[in-house]
Design a protein around this motif. Structure first.
Motif, short mmCIF file in Angstrom:
data_model
loop_
_atom_site.label_atom_id
_atom_site.label_comp_id
_atom_site.label_asym_id
_atom_site.label_seq_id
_atom_site.Cartn_x
_atom_site.Cartn_y
_atom_site.Cartn_z
N UNK A 81 0.83 -1.21 0.00
CA UNK A 81 0.00 0.00 0.00
C UNK A 81 0.86 1.26 0.00
N UNK A 82 0.25 2.34 -0.45
CA UNK A 82 0.86 3.67 -0.41
C UNK A 82 0.30 4.41 0.78
N UNK A 83 1.19 4.92 1.65
CA UNK A 83 0.75 5.62 2.86
C UNK A 83 1.26 7.05 2.89
N UNK A 84 0.56 7.87 3.67
CA UNK A 84 0.95 9.28 3.87
C UNK A 84 0.75 9.61 5.35
N UNK A 85 1.35 10.71 5.83
CA UNK A 85 1.12 11.13 7.21
C UNK A 85 -0.33 11.59 7.39
N UNK A 86 -0.80 11.69 8.63
CA UNK A 86 -2.17 12.16 8.89
C UNK A 86 -2.42 13.51 8.22
N UNK A 87 -3.57 13.64 7.60
CA UNK A 87 -3.91 14.89 6.92
C UNK A 87 -3.40 14.97 5.51
N UNK A 88 -2.51 14.03 5.12
CA UNK A 88 -2.00 13.98 3.74
C UNK A 88 -1.53 15.36 3.26
N UNK A 89 -0.51 15.94 3.94
CA UNK A 89 -0.10 17.32 3.62
C UNK A 89 0.32 17.56 2.17
N UNK A 90 0.81 16.51 1.48
CA UNK A 90 1.23 16.70 0.09
C UNK A 90 0.08 16.48 -0.89
N UNK A 166 -1.55 -1.22 11.59
CA UNK A 166 -1.12 -1.15 12.98
C UNK A 166 -0.83 0.27 13.46
N UNK A 167 -0.62 1.19 12.52
CA UNK A 167 -0.18 2.54 12.88
C UNK A 167 -1.33 3.55 12.83
N UNK A 168 -1.45 4.34 13.88
CA UNK A 168 -2.43 5.41 13.92
C UNK A 168 -1.85 6.71 13.37
N UNK A 169 -0.57 6.66 12.98
CA UNK A 169 0.12 7.87 12.53
C UNK A 169 0.28 7.95 11.02
N UNK A 170 -0.38 7.04 10.29
CA UNK A 170 -0.37 7.11 8.83
C UNK A 170 -1.76 6.80 8.32
N UNK A 171 -2.02 7.18 7.08
CA UNK A 171 -3.26 6.80 6.43
C UNK A 171 -2.95 6.20 5.07
N UNK A 172 -3.75 5.24 4.67
CA UNK A 172 -3.53 4.53 3.40
C UNK A 172 -4.26 5.25 2.28
N UNK A 173 -3.51 5.53 1.21
CA UNK A 173 -4.08 6.19 0.03
C UNK A 173 -4.64 5.17 -0.94
N UNK A 174 -3.88 4.10 -1.18
CA UNK A 174 -4.32 3.09 -2.14
C UNK A 174 -3.53 1.81 -1.94
#
Length: 232
Positions: A81-90, A166-174
């Motif tokens: 999967x592709x992940x980003x930080x919370x809020x997806x700043x980019x 497992x991580x609450x500090x990232x979100x999955x984009x796809x």
């Protein structure tokens, strides 16, 4: 005692299984987790180990060629999967967005680490690898790559679905389509040393039972082979 070397992405699941085995048998399970390539090199260098869980088929094949394994069986599957930080700043919504000027760092596992190998395959399949080379930062294991994104040191990363879960500090984009990379398979290897350790053989067999499959599912993995029902 039993010595188990397992891919970093399986840490929590293997800890749960080792604890249960110890409680039910009284046998100590010494669990060490890390990048599959590093663990395989330890085994090849003579480090004592009974069981090896790899995040791809390459390293078990290397051990088999070296005469270090007694048995190899498919155990688990996973997704990339592709992940980003919370809020997806980019503002990343698609893989092509990784080419944006807002993405200064893309976190991947090392080139010889299974997660890094799968990620490289996916990016090459999509025709993005060469363009993204300047922004790629490598972690020693998939968990290190995950930590770069968790801390906001990378605008995006490619890890396993189980790590992101497992991580609450990232979100999955796809999730990457299966055709973009080799199947993410985790073989279990019973090593030569275990032939003299019946407890190690029992732990190895336990990995393929229904109860273990349920534990792996709880952490997001899918069994490579459906285990028999408990009543069978």
């Amino acid at each position: 005692p039993i010595t188990v070397l397992a891919a970093a992405s399986t840490t929590e699941a293997m800890e749960a299984l080792a604890k249960r085995f110890q409680q039910t048998t009284g046998v100590e399970v010494r669990l060490s987790t890390g990048p599959s390539n590093g663990l395989a090199q330890q085994i090849l260098s003579g480090a004592p180990a009974d069981i090896f869980i790899s995040a791809n088929t390459k390293w078990p094949e290397v051990l088999a060629e070296a005469g270090a394994s007694a048995e190899i069986r498919p155990l688990l599957t996973n997704e990339l999967v592709l992940i980003v930080p919370p809020g997806n700043p980019a503002g990343i919504e698609d893989v092509a967005d990784l080419l944006s000027d807002k993405v200064q760092h893309l976190a991947l596992a090392g080139v010889d680490v299974p997660a890094g190998m799968y990620a490289d395959q996916a990016l090459k399949h999509l025709g993005l690898f060469e363009q993204l080379q300047p922004s790629i930062v490598r972690g020693q294991s998939v968990r290190v790559a995950l930590s770069y994104v968790e801390r906001g040191e990378a605008e995006a990363g490619i890890v396993y679905a189980t790590d992101a879960r497992l991580s609450s500090q990232v979100q999955t984009v796809l999730s990457f389509a299966s055709e973009t990379h080799d199947a993410v398979e985790y073989p279990a290897v019973l090593l030569k040393q275990a032939e003299a350790n019946p407890h190690a053989q029992a732990f190895y067999r336990m990995l393929f039972e229904q109860e273990a499959a349920e534990t792996f599912r709880r952490f997001g993995f899918a069994p490579a082979i459906q285990p028999p029902a408990a009543s069978e």
